[in-house]
Design an enzyme around this catalytic site. Sequence first.
Site, PDB file in Angstrom:
ATOM      1  N   PHE A  19      11.496 -12.675  25.103  1.00  0.00           N
ATOM      2  CA  PHE A  19      10.380 -11.998  24.435  1.00  0.00           C
ATOM      3  C   PHE A  19       9.037 -12.701  24.622  1.00  0.00           C
ATOM      4  O   PHE A  19       8.041 -12.274  24.045  1.00  0.00           O
ATOM      5  CB  PHE A  19      10.671 -11.891  22.932  1.00  0.00           C
ATOM      6  CG  PHE A  19      11.996 -11.244  22.627  1.00  0.00           C
ATOM      7  CD1 PHE A  19      12.192  -9.891  22.849  1.00  0.00           C
ATOM      8  CD2 PHE A  19      13.050 -11.999  22.143  1.00  0.00           C
ATOM      9  CE1 PHE A  19      13.414  -9.287  22.577  1.00  0.00           C
ATOM     10  CE2 PHE A  19      14.279 -11.410  21.863  1.00  0.00           C
ATOM     11  CZ  PHE A  19      14.464 -10.054  22.080  1.00  0.00           C
ATOM     12  N   GLY A  45      15.234 -22.819  19.367  1.00  0.00           N
ATOM     13  CA  GLY A  45      15.358 -21.393  19.647  1.00  0.00           C
ATOM     14  C   GLY A  45      15.372 -21.147  21.135  1.00  0.00           C
ATOM     15  O   GLY A  45      14.320 -20.948  21.753  1.00  0.00           O
ATOM     16  N   SER A  51      11.593 -19.035  27.748  1.00  0.00           N
ATOM     17  CA  SER A  51      10.587 -20.073  27.470  1.00  0.00           C
ATOM     18  C   SER A  51      11.022 -21.428  27.999  1.00  0.00           C
ATOM     19  O   SER A  51      10.178 -22.259  28.352  1.00  0.00           O
ATOM     20  CB  SER A  51      10.298 -20.147  25.966  1.00  0.00           C
ATOM     21  OG  SER A  51      11.474 -20.360  25.228  1.00  0.00           O
ATOM     22  N   ASP A  70      19.983 -24.401  20.022  1.00  0.00           N
ATOM     23  CA  ASP A  70      20.275 -23.047  19.544  1.00  0.00           C
ATOM     24  C   ASP A  70      21.790 -22.932  19.330  1.00  0.00           C
ATOM     25  O   ASP A  70      22.566 -23.503  20.098  1.00  0.00           O
ATOM     26  CB  ASP A  70      19.828 -22.011  20.592  1.00  0.00           C
ATOM     27  CG  ASP A  70      19.645 -20.614  20.020  1.00  0.00           C
ATOM     28  OD1 ASP A  70      20.509 -20.172  19.236  1.00  0.00           O
ATOM     29  OD2 ASP A  70      18.644 -19.960  20.366  1.00  0.00           O
ATOM     30  N   GLY A  74      22.500 -15.819  17.846  1.00  0.00           N
ATOM     31  CA  GLY A  74      21.419 -14.876  17.601  1.00  0.00           C
ATOM     32  C   GLY A  74      20.816 -14.974  16.224  1.00  0.00           C
ATOM     33  O   GLY A  74      21.526 -15.142  15.230  1.00  0.00           O
ATOM     34  N   SER A 123      20.139 -25.711  14.175  1.00  0.00           N
ATOM     35  CA  SER A 123      18.981 -26.598  14.212  1.00  0.00           C
ATOM     36  C   SER A 123      19.035 -27.686  13.147  1.00  0.00           C
ATOM     37  O   SER A 123      18.811 -28.865  13.430  1.00  0.00           O
ATOM     38  CB  SER A 123      17.705 -25.767  14.054  1.00  0.00           C
ATOM     39  OG  SER A 123      16.582 -26.562  13.792  1.00  0.00           O
ATOM     40  N   ASP A 140      10.569 -21.886  17.745  1.00  0.00           N
ATOM     41  CA  ASP A 140      10.667 -20.458  18.060  1.00  0.00           C
ATOM     42  C   ASP A 140      12.092 -19.971  17.805  1.00  0.00           C
ATOM     43  O   ASP A 140      12.673 -19.256  18.611  1.00  0.00           O
ATOM     44  CB  ASP A 140      10.272 -20.221  19.520  1.00  0.00           C
ATOM     45  CG  ASP A 140      10.075 -18.745  19.841  1.00  0.00           C
ATOM     46  OD1 ASP A 140       9.767 -17.962  18.924  1.00  0.00           O
ATOM     47  OD2 ASP A 140      10.237 -18.379  21.026  1.00  0.00           O
ATOM     48  N   HIS A 143      13.088 -16.239  12.492  1.00  0.00           N
ATOM     49  CA  HIS A 143      11.727 -15.936  12.051  1.00  0.00           C
ATOM     50  C   HIS A 143      11.623 -15.538  10.580  1.00  0.00           C
ATOM     51  O   HIS A 143      10.583 -15.047  10.145  1.00  0.00           O
ATOM     52  CB  HIS A 143      11.137 -14.826  12.926  1.00  0.00           C
ATOM     53  CG  HIS A 143      10.750 -15.311  14.291  1.00  0.00           C
ATOM     54  ND1 HIS A 143      11.643 -15.914  15.145  1.00  0.00           N
ATOM     55  CD2 HIS A 143       9.567 -15.311  14.953  1.00  0.00           C
ATOM     56  CE1 HIS A 143      11.027 -16.243  16.271  1.00  0.00           C
ATOM     57  NE2 HIS A 143       9.766 -15.882  16.175  1.00  0.00           N
ATOM     58  N   HIS A 168       5.375 -20.328  17.730  1.00  0.00           N
ATOM     59  CA  HIS A 168       5.274 -19.009  18.362  1.00  0.00           C
ATOM     60  C   HIS A 168       5.332 -17.932  17.290  1.00  0.00           C
ATOM     61  O   HIS A 168       5.849 -18.147  16.199  1.00  0.00           O
ATOM     62  CB  HIS A 168       6.429 -18.811  19.361  1.00  0.00           C
ATOM     63  CG  HIS A 168       6.262 -17.620  20.238  1.00  0.00           C
ATOM     64  ND1 HIS A 168       7.305 -16.793  20.600  1.00  0.00           N
ATOM     65  CD2 HIS A 168       5.152 -17.103  20.836  1.00  0.00           C
ATOM     66  CE1 HIS A 168       6.855 -15.840  21.387  1.00  0.00           C
ATOM     67  NE2 HIS A 168       5.552 -15.995  21.542  1.00  0.00           N
TER      68      HIS A 168
END
Length: 213
Positions: A19, A45, A51, A70, A74, A123, A140, A143, A168
Amino acid sequence: MPMTMPSELLYAAKHAKGFMPHEEGLALYETACHYGKLGPICEIGTYCGKSAVYLGAAARQAGSVVVTVDHHRGSEEIQPGWAHHDPTLVDPRFGKMDSLPTFRSTIAAAGLEEEVIAIVGRSERVAALWNTPLAMLFIDGGHSDEPVTHDYEGWAPHVMPGGALVFHDIYPDPADGGQAPYRVYRRALESGAFTEVAQTGSVRVLERVGAGI
């Protein structure tokens, strides 16, 4: 002076699943080229590695390394029923998201396996074991409030003086996007430990200038 990302890595980044808008990815690359000279880069992430290609390209340029963390199951916004869900990433054996195989393919195809190291785990669990100063931290991951807060509290103390904390998906206007990353970004600024030095789109670059977090 802006660094130029090698054409083959530009191609790999543009075509990787993810994304990250290209303009923001290039800003991430230039930031990592600058701060990566000071030490290791950490990304919270990973998803499918888009990225991480930008960061890995910068790590190669700077003589650094990227550690990307990560659990690969998801975040909330990519689960079934949500707008960003990708059914091709569901492992049918367990009925769960699994972005790790795609990430590995992305990094291998980009030729960045020496520069990008994956840590598979939550994390906050990994942060509790971490003790290496970071030249750059890119947050990132999830969220919503809880994961962003855990990422900040667990990892930001490891950013070395003069290093960078990068967020981000920072949207001051709620009409543009979720507010949890923005709230934690504001918290970082208000701590006095960080000052903002750059922004591109929804990317914010903060430099560590103080001790209190």
